[in-house]
Design an enzyme around this catalytic site. Structure first.
Site, PDB file in Angstrom:
ATOM      1  N   LYS A   1     -10.408  -6.706   7.575  1.00 26.65           N
ATOM      2  CA  LYS A   1      -9.454  -6.408   8.640  1.00 26.65           C
ATOM      3  C   LYS A   1     -10.109  -6.946   9.899  1.00 26.65           C
ATOM      4  O   LYS A   1     -11.218  -6.521  10.246  1.00 26.65           O
ATOM      5  CB  LYS A   1      -9.233  -4.897   8.754  1.00 26.65           C
ATOM      6  CG  LYS A   1      -8.623  -4.280   7.504  1.00 26.65           C
ATOM      7  CD  LYS A   1      -8.461  -2.782   7.616  1.00 26.65           C
ATOM      8  CE  LYS A   1      -7.853  -2.214   6.339  1.00 26.65           C
ATOM      9  NZ  LYS A   1      -7.791  -0.733   6.353  1.00 26.65           N
TER      10      LYS A   1
ATOM     11  N   LYS B   1      -0.961  -1.022  -4.505  1.00 26.45           N
ATOM     12  CA  LYS B   1      -2.164  -0.242  -4.168  1.00 26.45           C
ATOM     13  C   LYS B   1      -1.724   1.199  -3.972  1.00 26.45           C
ATOM     14  O   LYS B   1      -0.874   1.501  -3.148  1.00 26.45           O
ATOM     15  CB  LYS B   1      -2.776  -0.802  -2.894  1.00 26.45           C
ATOM     16  CG  LYS B   1      -3.786   0.100  -2.214  1.00 26.45           C
ATOM     17  CD  LYS B   1      -4.552  -0.693  -1.154  1.00 26.45           C
ATOM     18  CE  LYS B   1      -4.680   0.069   0.142  1.00 26.45           C
ATOM     19  NZ  LYS B   1      -5.411  -0.718   1.170  1.00 26.45           N
TER      20      LYS B   1
ATOM     21  N   ASP C   1     -13.875  -1.313   2.282  1.00 27.19           N
ATOM     22  CA  ASP C   1     -13.018  -1.436   3.459  1.00 27.19           C
ATOM     23  C   ASP C   1     -13.790  -0.820   4.633  1.00 27.19           C
ATOM     24  O   ASP C   1     -14.531  -1.520   5.350  1.00 27.19           O
ATOM     25  CB  ASP C   1     -11.677  -0.720   3.162  1.00 27.19           C
ATOM     26  CG  ASP C   1     -10.749  -0.592   4.361  1.00 27.19           C
ATOM     27  OD1 ASP C   1     -11.144  -0.933   5.488  1.00 27.19           O
ATOM     28  OD2 ASP C   1      -9.599  -0.110   4.202  1.00 27.19           O
TER      29      ASP C   1
ATOM     30  N   SER D   1       0.860  -1.176   0.000  1.00 28.83           N
ATOM     31  CA  SER D   1       0.000   0.000   0.000  1.00 28.83           C
ATOM     32  C   SER D   1       0.903   1.234   0.000  1.00 28.83           C
ATOM     33  O   SER D   1       1.652   1.444   0.949  1.00 28.83           O
ATOM     34  CB  SER D   1      -0.882  -0.032   1.253  1.00 28.83           C
ATOM     35  OG  SER D   1      -1.626   1.159   1.361  1.00 28.83           O
TER      36      SER D   1
ATOM     37  N   ASP E   1      -6.902   3.122  -3.625  1.00 34.16           N
ATOM     38  CA  ASP E   1      -7.686   3.191  -2.389  1.00 34.16           C
ATOM     39  C   ASP E   1      -7.927   4.661  -2.081  1.00 34.16           C
ATOM     40  O   ASP E   1      -6.977   5.407  -1.842  1.00 34.16           O
ATOM     41  CB  ASP E   1      -6.925   2.508  -1.247  1.00 34.16           C
ATOM     42  CG  ASP E   1      -7.720   2.468   0.067  1.00 34.16           C
ATOM     43  OD1 ASP E   1      -8.863   2.974   0.099  1.00 34.16           O
ATOM     44  OD2 ASP E   1      -7.190   1.922   1.060  1.00 34.16           O
TER      45      ASP E   1
ATOM     46  N   GLU F   1     -10.849   0.781  -4.116  1.00 31.90           N
ATOM     47  CA  GLU F   1     -11.208   0.537  -2.713  1.00 31.90           C
ATOM     48  C   GLU F   1     -11.835   1.787  -2.101  1.00 31.90           C
ATOM     49  O   GLU F   1     -11.261   2.880  -2.187  1.00 31.90           O
ATOM     50  CB  GLU F   1      -9.934   0.124  -1.945  1.00 31.90           C
ATOM     51  CG  GLU F   1     -10.154  -0.282  -0.508  1.00 31.90           C
ATOM     52  CD  GLU F   1      -8.850  -0.756   0.160  1.00 31.90           C
ATOM     53  OE1 GLU F   1      -7.870  -1.062  -0.548  1.00 31.90           O
ATOM     54  OE2 GLU F   1      -8.818  -0.803   1.402  1.00 31.90           O
TER      55      GLU F   1
ATOM     56  N   LYS G   1      -2.660   4.959  -2.913  1.00 32.78           N
ATOM     57  CA  LYS G   1      -3.626   5.794  -2.208  1.00 32.78           C
ATOM     58  C   LYS G   1      -3.933   6.986  -3.103  1.00 32.78           C
ATOM     59  O   LYS G   1      -3.013   7.619  -3.650  1.00 32.78           O
ATOM     60  CB  LYS G   1      -3.035   6.288  -0.885  1.00 32.78           C
ATOM     61  CG  LYS G   1      -2.819   5.179   0.130  1.00 32.78           C
ATOM     62  CD  LYS G   1      -4.146   4.686   0.696  1.00 32.78           C
ATOM     63  CE  LYS G   1      -3.934   3.814   1.914  1.00 32.78           C
ATOM     64  NZ  LYS G   1      -5.196   3.307   2.466  1.00 32.78           N
TER      65      LYS G   1
ATOM     66  N   GLY H   1      -4.703  -4.016   5.994  1.00 30.18           N
ATOM     67  CA  GLY H   1      -3.813  -3.731   7.125  1.00 30.18           C
ATOM     68  C   GLY H   1      -4.153  -2.407   7.768  1.00 30.18           C
ATOM     69  O   GLY H   1      -4.797  -1.553   7.153  1.00 30.18           O
TER      70      GLY H   1
HETATM   71  O1  OSB Z   1      -7.287   1.974   4.050  1.00 28.67           O
HETATM   72  O2  OSB Z   1      -6.270   0.138   3.885  1.00 28.67           O
HETATM   73  C1  OSB Z   1      -6.379   1.240   4.406  1.00 28.67           C
HETATM   74  C2  OSB Z   1      -3.483   1.891   6.815  1.00 28.67           C
HETATM   75  C3  OSB Z   1      -4.157   2.462   7.871  1.00 28.67           C
HETATM   76  C4  OSB Z   1      -5.516   2.653   7.773  1.00 28.67           C
HETATM   77  C5  OSB Z   1      -6.202   2.276   6.625  1.00 28.67           C
HETATM   78  C6  OSB Z   1      -5.525   1.696   5.568  1.00 28.67           C
HETATM   79  C7  OSB Z   1      -4.136   1.526   5.660  1.00 28.67           C
HETATM   80  C8  OSB Z   1      -3.306   0.981   4.600  1.00 28.67           C
HETATM   81  C9  OSB Z   1      -1.992   0.367   5.014  1.00 28.67           C
HETATM   82  O3  OSB Z   1      -3.562   1.048   3.428  1.00 28.67           O
HETATM   83  C10 OSB Z   1      -1.953  -1.078   4.828  1.00 28.67           C
HETATM   84  C11 OSB Z   1      -0.957  -1.764   5.724  1.00 28.67           C
HETATM   85  O4  OSB Z   1      -1.182  -1.801   6.960  1.00 28.67           O
HETATM   86  O5  OSB Z   1       0.028  -2.299   5.221  1.00 28.67           O
HETATM   87 MG    MG Z   2      -8.452   0.876   2.658  1.00 31.86          MG
END
Ligand code: OSB
Ligand code: MG
Length: 384
Positions: A277, A176, A253, A150, A203, A228, A178, A305
């Site tokens: 999650k 992925k 998510d 990510s 995402d 996402e 952001k 995550g």
């Molecule tokens: O939206 O998936 C998410 C981290 C913190 C809160 C939300 C997200 C994320 C990540 C990181 O995308 C993913 C990871 O922990 O490796």
């Molecule tokens: Mg997410």
């Protein structure tokens, strides 16, 4: 939900829960992580130790973020709920299965990350008592899981491309990105131009609304694996409307806080993929229930995550080993985020983009008590 826990592990001799500790740790990140909702520099997270009367200690993690900008829970709300409600509700109880923990905590509405921490600690107790790995207890079938990375929002496109190049080099199976308004289509365009046909997704962390539907539909031309959580954190109705005219699958998510949320979202057509999650959906039993639902309906799943410490990641890894988790997990090893994790050694991403699922009994990773003590900013304990 209760059945999922007991179906996988059966009924056991009752275990008396005699004590608990809550430890807030402030783990500095090596590089800050930015999403549409903000930047994390120090990851404050809450660890739980749960003691049995016969001397076994189970660990769990309440992996809500520091601030209420992802969903409403925070490290602080998890502390409040566990200290004032969750721990008193389980201490002194004789517990036979993780489903019993779910039942004891059921009067607490919401607060899934907080509840999951106690349930995970109990799974960890069972794994130790029975000499089995978490994956084996859950019914995991994979020896390795595929991973993706990510990539947070960077100040420049150039540095985003650099990080992607690094992760592809390290073997990660999907990227992925952001995105947020103003940092979306041209960024995706630049990534496709530089890296061609890599497995790519985005995402948005709830940073768009239906007013942006045309922009989101325009992403169809980039052949993304999924988009996402484009719309509001608590929405499934608008997502269903967006998905109707979007060829790219929507993955939810933030919007999925329970197995019922998952069923409702699928019934409405709000998504075609779900990110699980364990904390966000309320625990491991809830994750198993979503797993079973989505397997029945042929809906692809993957484990997301929360920048967890290695303790939370160990549970994520076990969940990802279930057969219904068919897409790469967000599972960068801790050295990507943390100078010093609370497990050591941690897991590694192999050059072919997979992580080995621990088969040893218990958590699968040694816990570093010295580091927990060093990074602790608050500790609380209770006995029955
Ligand atoms: O939206 O998936 C998410 C981290 C913190 C809160 C939300 C997200 C994320 C990540 C990181 O995308 C993913 C990871 O922990 O490796
Ligand atoms: Mg997410």
């Amino acid at each position: 939900m209760h059945d999922s826990g007991s179906r996988y592990i059966g009924e056991r001799e009752p275990v008396r829960l005699s004590g608990a500790e809550l430890v807030v740790v402030d783990l500095p990140l090596i590089t800050e992580f930015t999403t549409s909702f903000g930047t994390t520099r120090t990851r404050q997270t809450l660890l739980v130790r749960l003691h049995t009367a016969d001397g076994v200690v189970g660990y769990g993690e309440a992996a809500a973020l520091n601030d209420p900008f992802y969903r409403s829970e925070t490290t602080g709300t998890c502390l409040h709920i566990l200290r004032d409600y969750g721990v008193p509700m389980v201490l002194g109880k004789d517990v036979r299965s993780p489903g019993d923990i779910v039942g004891l905590l059921a009067p607490i509405r919401g607060h899934g990350f907080a509840k999951a921490a106690l349930e995970c600690a109990f799974w960890h107790i069972l794994a130790q008592r029975e000499g089995r790995s978490l994956s084996a207890l859950l019914g995991g079938t994979r020896q390795v899981i595929e991973v993706g990375d990510s990539i947070g929002i960077h100040p420049t496109t150039e540095s985003t491309l650099e990080e992607i190049a690094l992760r592809l080099d390290e073997g990660y199976r999907r990227i992925k990105l952001k995105i947020a308004p103003g940092r979306d289509v041209p960024l995706v365009e630049a990534v496709r131009e530089r890296f061609g046909d890599i497995t790519l997704m985005v995402d948005a962390n709830s940073s768009y609304s239906l007013d942006d539907a045309a922009l989101l539909w325009s992403l169809d031309r980039y052949n993304l694996l999924m988009i996402e959580q484009p719309l509001a954190f608590d929405d499934i109705v608008d997502h269903a409307q967006l998905q109707r005219r979007l060829a790219t699958p929507i993955c939810l998510d933030e919007s999925i806080g329970s197995p019922d949320d998952a069923r409702h979202a699928l019934d409405l057509g709000a998504c075609r993929i779900i990110n699980v999650k364990p904390g966000r959906v309320g625990g491991i039993c809830a994750s198993l229930a979503i797993h079973d639902l989505c397997r029945d309906r042929d809906v692809p799943l993957w484990v997301g995550g929360m920048l967890e410490s290695g303790i939370g990641r160990a549970f994520n890894l076990a969940v990802a080993s279930l057969p219904g988790f068919t897409l790469p997990a967000d599972m960068s090893p801790s050295h990507v985020f943390y100078a010093e994790d609370v497990i050591d050694p941690t897991y590694e991403v192999n050059p072919d983009g997979v992580i080995a699922v621990p088969q040893a009994p218990g958590l699968g990773f040694p816990i570093r008590e010295d580091r927990i003590a060093r990074y602790a900013s608050y500790t609380w304990s209770a006995k029955e």
